[in-house]
Design a protein around this motif. Structure first.
Motif, PDB file in Angstrom:
ATOM      1  N   ASN A 113      34.516  30.619  43.688  1.00  0.00           N
ATOM      2  CA  ASN A 113      34.292  29.194  43.950  1.00  0.00           C
ATOM      3  C   ASN A 113      35.452  28.321  43.481  1.00  0.00           C
ATOM      4  OD1 ASN A 113      31.698  30.701  43.665  1.00  0.00           O
ATOM      5  ND2 ASN A 113      30.819  28.788  44.351  1.00  0.00           N
ATOM      6  N   VAL A 114      35.858  28.514  42.213  1.00  0.00           N
ATOM      7  CA  VAL A 114      36.907  27.657  41.660  1.00  0.00           C
ATOM      8  C   VAL A 114      38.237  27.898  42.367  1.00  0.00           C
ATOM      9  CG1 VAL A 114      38.251  27.131  39.593  1.00  0.00           C
ATOM     10  CG2 VAL A 114      35.770  27.471  39.413  1.00  0.00           C
ATOM     11  N   TRP A 115      38.584  29.151  42.542  1.00  0.00           N
ATOM     12  CA  TRP A 115      39.879  29.470  43.174  1.00  0.00           C
ATOM     13  C   TRP A 115      39.915  28.995  44.623  1.00  0.00           C
ATOM     14  CZ3 TRP A 115      41.782  30.532  38.738  1.00  0.00           C
ATOM     15  CH2 TRP A 115      43.085  30.991  38.602  1.00  0.00           C
ATOM     16  N   THR A 116      38.810  29.170  45.350  1.00  0.00           N
ATOM     17  CA  THR A 116      38.769  28.725  46.748  1.00  0.00           C
ATOM     18  C   THR A 116      38.894  27.214  46.840  1.00  0.00           C
ATOM     19  OG1 THR A 116      37.378  30.620  47.351  1.00  0.00           O
ATOM     20  CG2 THR A 116      37.417  28.747  48.873  1.00  0.00           C
ATOM     21  N   HIS A 117      38.260  26.498  45.924  1.00  0.00           N
ATOM     22  CA  HIS A 117      38.350  25.039  45.936  1.00  0.00           C
ATOM     23  C   HIS A 117      39.768  24.570  45.614  1.00  0.00           C
ATOM     24  CE1 HIS A 117      37.163  20.851  45.326  1.00  0.00           C
ATOM     25  NE2 HIS A 117      37.887  20.869  44.218  1.00  0.00           N
ATOM     26  N   LEU A 118      40.413  25.216  44.660  1.00  0.00           N
ATOM     27  CA  LEU A 118      41.740  24.778  44.230  1.00  0.00           C
ATOM     28  C   LEU A 118      42.846  25.253  45.155  1.00  0.00           C
ATOM     29  CD1 LEU A 118      41.496  25.361  40.369  1.00  0.00           C
ATOM     30  CD2 LEU A 118      41.435  23.167  41.569  1.00  0.00           C
ATOM     31  N   PHE A 119      42.780  26.522  45.572  1.00  0.00           N
ATOM     32  CA  PHE A 119      43.921  27.142  46.246  1.00  0.00           C
ATOM     33  C   PHE A 119      43.611  27.653  47.650  1.00  0.00           C
ATOM     34  CE2 PHE A 119      44.337  28.151  41.594  1.00  0.00           C
ATOM     35  CZ  PHE A 119      45.248  27.149  41.323  1.00  0.00           C
ATOM     36  N   GLY A 120      42.389  27.431  48.135  1.00  0.00           N
ATOM     37  CA  GLY A 120      42.058  27.822  49.501  1.00  0.00           C
ATOM     38  C   GLY A 120      41.799  29.293  49.701  1.00  0.00           C
ATOM     39  N   ARG A 121      41.685  30.049  48.645  1.00  0.00           N
ATOM     40  CA  ARG A 121      41.404  31.491  48.733  1.00  0.00           C
ATOM     41  C   ARG A 121      40.868  31.975  47.398  1.00  0.00           C
ATOM     42  NH1 ARG A 121      45.123  34.202  45.801  1.00  0.00           N
ATOM     43  NH2 ARG A 121      47.126  33.168  45.374  1.00  0.00           N
ATOM     44  N   GLN A 122      40.292  33.173  47.406  1.00  0.00           N
ATOM     45  CA  GLN A 122      39.799  33.751  46.170  1.00  0.00           C
ATOM     46  C   GLN A 122      40.956  34.331  45.361  1.00  0.00           C
ATOM     47  OE1 GLN A 122      36.622  36.575  46.708  1.00  0.00           O
ATOM     48  NE2 GLN A 122      35.708  35.418  48.391  1.00  0.00           N
ATOM     49  N   ALA A 123      40.719  34.492  44.071  1.00  0.00           N
ATOM     50  CA  ALA A 123      41.675  35.251  43.262  1.00  0.00           C
ATOM     51  C   ALA A 123      41.634  36.706  43.722  1.00  0.00           C
ATOM     52  CB  ALA A 123      41.316  35.147  41.779  1.00  0.00           C
ATOM     53  N   ASP A 124      42.689  37.448  43.441  1.00  0.00           N
ATOM     54  CA  ASP A 124      42.822  38.786  44.023  1.00  0.00           C
ATOM     55  C   ASP A 124      41.951  39.840  43.347  1.00  0.00           C
ATOM     56  OD1 ASP A 124      45.016  38.456  46.109  1.00  0.00           O
ATOM     57  OD2 ASP A 124      45.954  37.554  44.343  1.00  0.00           O
ATOM     58  N   ARG A 125      41.858  39.790  42.023  1.00  0.00           N
ATOM     59  CA  ARG A 125      41.083  40.832  41.339  1.00  0.00           C
ATOM     60  C   ARG A 125      40.444  40.276  40.076  1.00  0.00           C
ATOM     61  NH1 ARG A 125      45.540  45.336  40.642  1.00  0.00           N
ATOM     62  NH2 ARG A 125      44.014  46.239  39.208  1.00  0.00           N
ATOM     63  N   LEU A 126      39.391  40.971  39.667  1.00  0.00           N
ATOM     64  CA  LEU A 126      38.709  40.655  38.416  1.00  0.00           C
ATOM     65  C   LEU A 126      38.483  41.971  37.689  1.00  0.00           C
ATOM     66  CD1 LEU A 126      37.150  38.764  36.484  1.00  0.00           C
ATOM     67  CD2 LEU A 126      35.144  39.095  37.937  1.00  0.00           C
ATOM     68  N   GLU A 127      38.956  42.056  36.453  1.00  0.00           N
ATOM     69  CA  GLU A 127      38.868  43.310  35.708  1.00  0.00           C
ATOM     70  C   GLU A 127      38.391  43.047  34.288  1.00  0.00           C
ATOM     71  OE1 GLU A 127      42.593  45.326  35.763  1.00  0.00           O
ATOM     72  OE2 GLU A 127      42.640  45.580  37.950  1.00  0.00           O
ATOM     73  N   LYS A 128      37.818  44.091  33.709  1.00  0.00           N
ATOM     74  CA  LYS A 128      37.423  44.071  32.302  1.00  0.00           C
ATOM     75  C   LYS A 128      38.376  44.955  31.525  1.00  0.00           C
ATOM     76  CE  LYS A 128      33.430  44.708  29.240  1.00  0.00           C
ATOM     77  NZ  LYS A 128      34.195  45.319  28.142  1.00  0.00           N
ATOM     78  N   SER A 129      38.702  44.573  30.325  1.00  0.00           N
ATOM     79  CA  SER A 129      39.617  45.366  29.510  1.00  0.00           C
ATOM     80  C   SER A 129      39.053  46.767  29.300  1.00  0.00           C
ATOM     81  CB  SER A 129      39.844  44.686  28.150  1.00  0.00           C
ATOM     82  OG  SER A 129      40.615  45.517  27.308  1.00  0.00           O
ATOM     83  N   SER A 130      39.915  47.762  29.495  1.00  0.00           N
ATOM     84  CA  SER A 130      39.498  49.161  29.296  1.00  0.00           C
ATOM     85  C   SER A 130      39.635  49.601  27.851  1.00  0.00           C
ATOM     86  CB  SER A 130      40.344  50.078  30.194  1.00  0.00           C
ATOM     87  OG  SER A 130      41.733  49.932  29.900  1.00  0.00           O
ATOM     88  N   ASN A 131      40.167  48.723  27.007  1.00  0.00           N
ATOM     89  CA  ASN A 131      40.330  49.034  25.592  1.00  0.00           C
ATOM     90  C   ASN A 131      38.992  48.818  24.869  1.00  0.00           C
ATOM     91  OD1 ASN A 131      41.036  49.279  22.901  1.00  0.00           O
ATOM     92  ND2 ASN A 131      42.890  48.036  23.075  1.00  0.00           N
ATOM     93  N   PRO A 132      38.426  49.858  24.270  1.00  0.00           N
ATOM     94  CA  PRO A 132      37.134  49.685  23.580  1.00  0.00           C
ATOM     95  C   PRO A 132      37.202  48.733  22.395  1.00  0.00           C
ATOM     96  CG  PRO A 132      38.087  51.849  23.097  1.00  0.00           C
ATOM     97  CD  PRO A 132      38.913  51.255  24.182  1.00  0.00           C
ATOM     98  N   ASP A 133      38.400  48.464  21.901  1.00  0.00           N
ATOM     99  CA  ASP A 133      38.556  47.550  20.769  1.00  0.00           C
ATOM    100  C   ASP A 133      38.529  46.083  21.193  1.00  0.00           C
ATOM    101  OD1 ASP A 133      38.794  49.735  19.043  1.00  0.00           O
ATOM    102  OD2 ASP A 133      40.972  49.824  19.304  1.00  0.00           O
ATOM    103  N   THR A 134      38.619  45.826  22.507  1.00  0.00           N
ATOM    104  CA  THR A 134      38.634  44.433  22.985  1.00  0.00           C
ATOM    105  C   THR A 134      37.589  44.248  24.089  1.00  0.00           C
ATOM    106  OG1 THR A 134      40.410  45.006  24.543  1.00  0.00           O
ATOM    107  CG2 THR A 134      41.056  44.057  22.394  1.00  0.00           C
ATOM    108  N   PRO A 135      36.311  44.384  23.760  1.00  0.00           N
ATOM    109  CA  PRO A 135      35.271  44.188  24.792  1.00  0.00           C
ATOM    110  C   PRO A 135      35.119  42.733  25.209  1.00  0.00           C
ATOM    111  CG  PRO A 135      34.271  44.442  22.629  1.00  0.00           C
ATOM    112  CD  PRO A 135      35.745  44.701  22.443  1.00  0.00           C
ATOM    113  N   ASP A 136      35.783  41.831  24.491  1.00  0.00           N
ATOM    114  CA  ASP A 136      35.676  40.408  24.786  1.00  0.00           C
ATOM    115  C   ASP A 136      36.754  39.923  25.745  1.00  0.00           C
ATOM    116  OD1 ASP A 136      37.711  40.901  23.003  1.00  0.00           O
ATOM    117  OD2 ASP A 136      37.310  39.174  21.719  1.00  0.00           O
ATOM    118  N   GLU A 137      37.582  40.834  26.263  1.00  0.00           N
ATOM    119  CA  GLU A 137      38.703  40.444  27.121  1.00  0.00           C
ATOM    120  C   GLU A 137      38.449  40.832  28.578  1.00  0.00           C
ATOM    121  OE1 GLU A 137      42.346  40.671  23.840  1.00  0.00           O
ATOM    122  OE2 GLU A 137      42.330  42.019  25.560  1.00  0.00           O
TER     123      GLU A 137
END
Length: 224
Positions: A113-137
């Motif tokens: 929603n935000v990316w489409t409103h601002l830039f006319g398209r979606q962001a390319d990817r969404l990922e979660k950190s694979s490092n078990p020490d940083t589950p908040d990233e």
């Protein structure tokens, strides 16, 4: 007949308030327009390029380094994110006017929603950190950020990423939704084997949520 203007009047067809600002003669400003009327309106890239270049130039004054400049760009974007969250939710159909209730829903809202409103398209990817020490990233990836398309960065400032402005918008959306986070922009286009040659300006927006957000997610998950 006196040539004096009446109190509060001016000779330019508008009226001036106590603050010295000029208003249209009909008394209506941009704030009187229905929010849905400009839902599909677009700003020309030339106008955006000029305005954003001026914003970067303004933020660059009296800075001591790249980190401080990126911090200023982030601060410029933060209040936009706060207001944009409410605007986009207001424009949703009544049945779907619901604020994101978990991290994944929030990040998908930003990516789509935000990316489409601002830039006319979606962001390319969404990922979660694979490092078990940083589950908040989490990472929102844009292969070609529009905010960097018209900015020429000198060699001595090659580490500068003006997408810090967009990172500030993301941070504002997160804070406004009740998911406080710290968001930073990182250029990763030169990483071998990750499409660096095709997307030299690829930017990762690193979203690091506060500990209380993860604690709330755990409690919600335990009850569901």
């Amino acid at each position: 007949m006196s040539n004096h203007l009446p109190a509060g009047g001016n000779g330019g067809g508008g009226r001036a308030g106590d603050s010295g600002l000029r208003y249209p003669s009909n008394g209506k400003t941009i704030y009187h327009r229905p929010l849905n009327r400009t839902k599909t309106a677009e700003l020309s890239k030339a106008a955006f390029a000029y305005l954003f270049a001026e914003m970067v130039s303004y933020a660059q004054r009296r800075v001591t380094g790249i980190q401080e400049l990126e911090k200023r760009l982030n601060l410029q974007g933060h209040p936009i994110g706060l207001k944009l969250l409410d605007l986009l939710l207001f424009r949703e159909p009544p049945r779907s006017q619901l604020r994101p209730l978990n991290i994944i829903a929030l990040l998908h809202f930003i990516k789509i929603n935000v990316w489409t409103h601002l830039f006319g398209r979606q962001a390319d990817r969404l990922e979660k950190s694979s490092n078990p020490d940083t589950p908040d990233e989490f990472m929102i990836i844009d292969n070609e950020p529009l905010v960097n398309a018209y900015i020429s960065v000198p060699k001595e400032m090659s580490q500068l990423n003006c997408a810090a402005f967009a990172a500030g918008i993301i941070e504002g959306v997160c804070d406004g939704a009740g998911f406080p986070a710290r968001v930073t922009a990182h250029t990763v286009g030169d990483t071998a084997g990750e499409g660096g040659e095709m997307w030299p300006g690829r930017t990762v927006f690193l979203v690091k949520f506060q500990p209380e957000v993860l604690e709330r997610e755990a409690l919600i998950g335990a009850k569901s």
